[in-house]
Design an enzyme around this catalytic site. Sequence first.
Site, PDB file in Angstrom:
ATOM      1  N   ASP A 163      45.556   6.389  -7.729  1.00  0.00           N
ATOM      2  CA  ASP A 163      46.218   7.386  -6.882  1.00  0.00           C
ATOM      3  C   ASP A 163      47.330   8.141  -7.596  1.00  0.00           C
ATOM      4  OD1 ASP A 163      44.527   6.508  -4.836  1.00  0.00           O
ATOM      5  OD2 ASP A 163      45.950   4.939  -4.256  1.00  0.00           O
ATOM      6  N   GLY A 174      46.934  11.017  -8.928  1.00  0.00           N
ATOM      7  CA  GLY A 174      46.693  12.467  -8.821  1.00  0.00           C
ATOM      8  C   GLY A 174      45.582  12.919  -9.762  1.00  0.00           C
ATOM      9  N   LYS A 175      44.664  12.002 -10.062  1.00  0.00           N
ATOM     10  CA  LYS A 175      43.563  12.327 -10.991  1.00  0.00           C
ATOM     11  C   LYS A 175      42.716  13.493 -10.472  1.00  0.00           C
ATOM     12  CE  LYS A 175      42.143   8.077 -10.575  1.00  0.00           C
ATOM     13  NZ  LYS A 175      43.282   7.466  -9.869  1.00  0.00           N
ATOM     14  N   GLY A 234      39.468   7.568  -3.998  1.00  0.00           N
ATOM     15  CA  GLY A 234      39.762   8.649  -3.064  1.00  0.00           C
ATOM     16  C   GLY A 234      40.579   9.676  -3.808  1.00  0.00           C
ATOM     17  N   HIS A 235      39.982  10.836  -4.070  1.00  0.00           N
ATOM     18  CA  HIS A 235      40.649  11.866  -4.871  1.00  0.00           C
ATOM     19  C   HIS A 235      40.864  13.100  -3.995  1.00  0.00           C
ATOM     20  CE1 HIS A 235      38.668   9.835  -8.628  1.00  0.00           C
ATOM     21  NE2 HIS A 235      39.556   9.075  -8.027  1.00  0.00           N
ATOM     22  N   GLN A 245      40.410   4.843 -10.125  1.00  0.00           N
ATOM     23  CA  GLN A 245      41.383   3.738 -10.189  1.00  0.00           C
ATOM     24  C   GLN A 245      42.383   3.975 -11.347  1.00  0.00           C
ATOM     25  OE1 GLN A 245      37.758   2.461  -9.834  1.00  0.00           O
ATOM     26  NE2 GLN A 245      38.237   3.085  -7.776  1.00  0.00           N
ATOM     27  N   THR A 283      40.073  -4.104  -9.706  1.00  0.00           N
ATOM     28  CA  THR A 283      38.751  -3.727  -9.235  1.00  0.00           C
ATOM     29  C   THR A 283      37.734  -4.375 -10.184  1.00  0.00           C
ATOM     30  OG1 THR A 283      37.404  -1.885  -8.422  1.00  0.00           O
ATOM     31  CG2 THR A 283      38.593  -1.524 -10.506  1.00  0.00           C
ATOM     32  N   THR A 308      43.722   7.440   0.509  1.00  0.00           N
ATOM     33  CA  THR A 308      42.729   8.468   0.851  1.00  0.00           C
ATOM     34  C   THR A 308      41.465   7.808   1.400  1.00  0.00           C
ATOM     35  OG1 THR A 308      43.568   9.659  -1.067  1.00  0.00           O
ATOM     36  CG2 THR A 308      41.560  10.514  -0.089  1.00  0.00           C
ATOM     37  N   THR A 314      41.154   4.245   2.584  1.00  0.00           N
ATOM     38  CA  THR A 314      41.303   3.286   3.681  1.00  0.00           C
ATOM     39  C   THR A 314      42.460   3.630   4.622  1.00  0.00           C
ATOM     40  OG1 THR A 314      42.681   1.912   2.271  1.00  0.00           O
ATOM     41  CG2 THR A 314      40.338   1.376   2.318  1.00  0.00           C
ATOM     42  N   ARG A 334      50.606   2.821   1.020  1.00  0.00           N
ATOM     43  CA  ARG A 334      50.735   2.373  -0.371  1.00  0.00           C
ATOM     44  C   ARG A 334      52.108   1.760  -0.596  1.00  0.00           C
ATOM     45  NH1 ARG A 334      48.448   8.171  -2.445  1.00  0.00           N
ATOM     46  NH2 ARG A 334      46.236   7.780  -2.120  1.00  0.00           N
ATOM     47  N   SER A 340      52.714  18.151 -12.942  1.00  0.00           N
ATOM     48  CA  SER A 340      52.275  18.607 -11.619  1.00  0.00           C
ATOM     49  C   SER A 340      53.455  18.548 -10.663  1.00  0.00           C
ATOM     50  CB  SER A 340      51.149  17.694 -11.137  1.00  0.00           C
ATOM     51  OG  SER A 340      50.905  17.897  -9.768  1.00  0.00           O
TER      52      SER A 340
HETATM   53  P1  GDP Z   1      43.825  10.105  -7.255  1.00  0.00           P
HETATM   54  O1  GDP Z   1      43.141   8.955  -6.581  1.00  0.00           O
HETATM   55  O2  GDP Z   1      44.412   9.735  -8.573  1.00  0.00           O
HETATM   56  O3  GDP Z   1      42.964  11.334  -7.343  1.00  0.00           O
HETATM   57  O4  GDP Z   1      45.056  10.470  -6.320  1.00  0.00           O
HETATM   58  P2  GDP Z   1      45.035  10.618  -4.711  1.00  0.00           P
HETATM   59  O5  GDP Z   1      44.393  11.912  -4.379  1.00  0.00           O
HETATM   60  O6  GDP Z   1      44.526   9.399  -4.074  1.00  0.00           O
HETATM   61  O7  GDP Z   1      46.592  10.640  -4.417  1.00  0.00           O
HETATM   62  C1  GDP Z   1      47.430  11.595  -4.947  1.00  0.00           C
HETATM   63  C2  GDP Z   1      48.066  12.395  -3.797  1.00  0.00           C
HETATM   64  O8  GDP Z   1      49.168  13.134  -4.282  1.00  0.00           O
HETATM   65  C3  GDP Z   1      47.131  13.421  -3.185  1.00  0.00           C
HETATM   66  O9  GDP Z   1      47.397  13.515  -1.811  1.00  0.00           O
HETATM   67  C4  GDP Z   1      47.490  14.702  -3.906  1.00  0.00           C
HETATM   68  O10 GDP Z   1      47.214  15.856  -3.134  1.00  0.00           O
HETATM   69  C5  GDP Z   1      48.958  14.526  -4.105  1.00  0.00           C
HETATM   70  N1  GDP Z   1      49.520  15.146  -5.322  1.00  0.00           N
HETATM   71  C6  GDP Z   1      48.950  15.290  -6.541  1.00  0.00           C
HETATM   72  N2  GDP Z   1      49.840  15.821  -7.412  1.00  0.00           N
HETATM   73  C7  GDP Z   1      50.978  16.010  -6.726  1.00  0.00           C
HETATM   74  C8  GDP Z   1      52.289  16.496  -7.085  1.00  0.00           C
HETATM   75  O11 GDP Z   1      52.563  16.854  -8.224  1.00  0.00           O
HETATM   76  N3  GDP Z   1      53.229  16.506  -6.098  1.00  0.00           N
HETATM   77  C9  GDP Z   1      52.971  16.109  -4.826  1.00  0.00           C
HETATM   78  N4  GDP Z   1      53.954  16.146  -3.944  1.00  0.00           N
HETATM   79  N5  GDP Z   1      51.758  15.636  -4.454  1.00  0.00           N
HETATM   80  C10 GDP Z   1      50.794  15.588  -5.399  1.00  0.00           C
HETATM   81  P1  IMO Z   2      41.550   6.031  -6.937  1.00  0.00           P
HETATM   82  O1  IMO Z   2      40.390   6.491  -7.790  1.00  0.00           O
HETATM   83  C1  IMO Z   2      44.106   2.755  -5.643  1.00  0.00           C
HETATM   84  C2  IMO Z   2      42.277  -1.211  -5.314  1.00  0.00           C
HETATM   85  C3  IMO Z   2      42.134  -1.805  -3.926  1.00  0.00           C
HETATM   86  C4  IMO Z   2      42.285  -3.277  -4.255  1.00  0.00           C
HETATM   87  C5  IMO Z   2      41.580  -3.399  -5.598  1.00  0.00           C
HETATM   88  C6  IMO Z   2      40.155  -3.914  -5.511  1.00  0.00           C
HETATM   89  O2  IMO Z   2      41.709   6.792  -5.683  1.00  0.00           O
HETATM   90  O3  IMO Z   2      42.785   5.953  -7.748  1.00  0.00           O
HETATM   91  P2  IMO Z   2      37.889  -2.774  -4.749  1.00  0.00           P
HETATM   92  O4  IMO Z   2      37.475  -2.218  -3.417  1.00  0.00           O
HETATM   93  O5  IMO Z   2      37.831  -1.794  -5.857  1.00  0.00           O
HETATM   94  O6  IMO Z   2      37.177  -4.052  -5.090  1.00  0.00           O
HETATM   95  O7  IMO Z   2      39.424  -3.194  -4.535  1.00  0.00           O
HETATM   96  O8  IMO Z   2      41.586  -2.102  -6.173  1.00  0.00           O
HETATM   97  N1  IMO Z   2      41.678   0.130  -5.482  1.00  0.00           N
HETATM   98  C7  IMO Z   2      42.386   1.264  -5.579  1.00  0.00           C
HETATM   99  N2  IMO Z   2      43.714   1.476  -5.486  1.00  0.00           N
HETATM  100  N3  IMO Z   2      43.293   3.784  -5.917  1.00  0.00           N
HETATM  101  C8  IMO Z   2      41.944   3.580  -6.050  1.00  0.00           C
HETATM  102  O9  IMO Z   2      41.107   4.539  -6.466  1.00  0.00           O
HETATM  103  C9  IMO Z   2      41.437   2.283  -5.835  1.00  0.00           C
HETATM  104  N4  IMO Z   2      40.199   1.744  -5.862  1.00  0.00           N
HETATM  105  C10 IMO Z   2      40.360   0.426  -5.662  1.00  0.00           C
HETATM  106  O10 IMO Z   2      43.138  -1.342  -3.058  1.00  0.00           O
HETATM  107  O11 IMO Z   2      43.641  -3.584  -4.468  1.00  0.00           O
HETATM  108 MG    MG Z   3      43.103   7.939  -4.802  1.00  0.00          MG
END
Ligand code: GDP
Ligand code: IMO
Ligand code: MG
Length: 431
Positions: free
Chosen positions: A13, A15-16, A40-41, A225, A240, A300, A302, A306, A414
């Site tokens: 999470d 911000g990938k 969840g991206h 992840q 994971t 994103t 579940t 966080r 970012s």
């Molecule tokens: P990922 O799993 O690495 O793709 O990240 P997630 O999308 O799960 O979580 C990142 C969250 O931060 C998302 O809701 C993005 O829209 C948000 N985000 C990404 N970059 C930035 C930033 O620079 N500032 C802020 N405030 N939010 C950001």
């Molecule tokens: P993105 O790509 C954050 C965590 C779960 C749990 C552990 C194992 O959005 O960054 P799993 O279901 O993979 O067997 O769960 O890994 N986890 C994540 N945490 N971002 C993710 O993906 C995750 N994918 C799995 O919360 O702790």
């Molecule tokens: Mg995510």
Amino acid sequence: MANVAVIGSQWGDEGKGKIVDWLSSRADVVVRFQGGHNAGHTLVIDGTEYKLHLLPSGIVRGGKLSIIGNGVVIDPWALLQEIETVRKQGLEITPENLMIAENATLILPVHGAMDRALEAARNKGDKIGTTGRGIGPAYEDKAARRGIRVCDLADEDLLKQKIDNLLMHHNALLAGLGADLFETEQVYDSLMQVSGSVLQYAGPVWKRLDEARLNGEKVLFEGAQGVMLDVDHGTYPFVTSSNTVAAQAATGSGVGPRSVGYVLGITKAYTTRVGSGPFPTEQQNDIGEFLGQKGHEFGTTTGRKRRCGWFDAVMVRQAVKTSGIDGIALTKLDVLDGLDEIKICIGYKLDGVQVDYLPSSQRAQAEAVPVYETVEGWKDSTFGARSWADLPASAVKYVRHIEELIGAPVALLSTSPERDDTILMKDPFLE
Ligand code: GDP
Ligand code: IMO
Ligand code: MG
């Protein structure tokens, strides 16, 4: 010109999705290489939000090929559902712009059931806090050589035989756990209902990527992840079930290690974690609440809250080493706006002795006490900043100090969820 691999350098999470989407304008092909719909991206483009789980974040741009590589575990129902969802948002998904590795392993409903039953049966301190999506059991089946792969959907007799073999294992365990059992016919029928829809995208990904190499097409590898969730290098067993480090980009898509190119580690300006496990810099106080509220830190996938804490430079430095990170994209700097002072973890105390890395032992990871350095915060807003010159002096100092502590330069910065609120310092594709 190099290819680029994007990976998370913390616990996911970071911000990938946003960064992959931004970089994909410079790429021809975007490839997911591990994980599944546990990811969840979130992408925000002109106010429209896209939530992607299995589809590569390049899917949002026209004219790019998106690939789901062999290292990904694919739940066919989740995939088709996600395709429907993004189609409703106006995206076009066809075999022209989406390809799935024929040798990728499938997640079946039995894997989700097993994931949840095992998690429920674990003692409180042993619970991993999985996403319950069946990721672990599917990877177990892959390694145990009883997995069902995308290409098996085309061979009906063999498929039935394989389901039988797979259920023999799982039903024995499910019975022991007191959970509902699965029947071969039923699993077979439900797979047959989706097989055609999935097979239209299937093919030899390694071959298409070799063509990309020969044609000089630029490939962006998209990790899910983060390094601290890697099954070898993360906070095991609270991880994971896949390798999330950059080297997996090669294995999980079928290219040689030299094709991976520049490794970009996506790094949040503070730290978050979903699920259980050690988190030395966690702040279960007003600071943690502030970061969570301001950063909208809810999962994103579940929707879970966080856990939040200060930036851990020791952990990210370790990720830089184990993944060969060439540069980072620092995200969510704006979330720190308004703090009087900011803490950075620069070491851990273990049994009274200071160490400069996170040891592998579960006990050591649970007991590591962070050693902090305190730096000055900034009052002005960095939210939405699009140039380095717009940043307050203390924010610039914070970024520079992070670079020094982790031993890698900031290539991108970012400053909001929006695609274009991104400052480019060094173009990874030109490195
Ligand atoms: P990922 O799993 O690495 O793709 O990240 P997630 O999308 O799960 O979580 C990142 C969250 O931060 C998302 O809701 C993005 O829209 C948000 N985000 C990404 N970059 C930035 C930033 O620079 N500032 C802020 N405030 N939010 C950001
Ligand atoms: P993105 O790509 C954050 C965590 C779960 C749990 C552990 C194992 O959005 O960054 P799993 O279901 O993979 O067997 O769960 O890994 N986890 C994540 N945490 N971002 C993710 O993906 C995750 N994918 C799995 O919360 O702790
Ligand atoms: Mg995510």
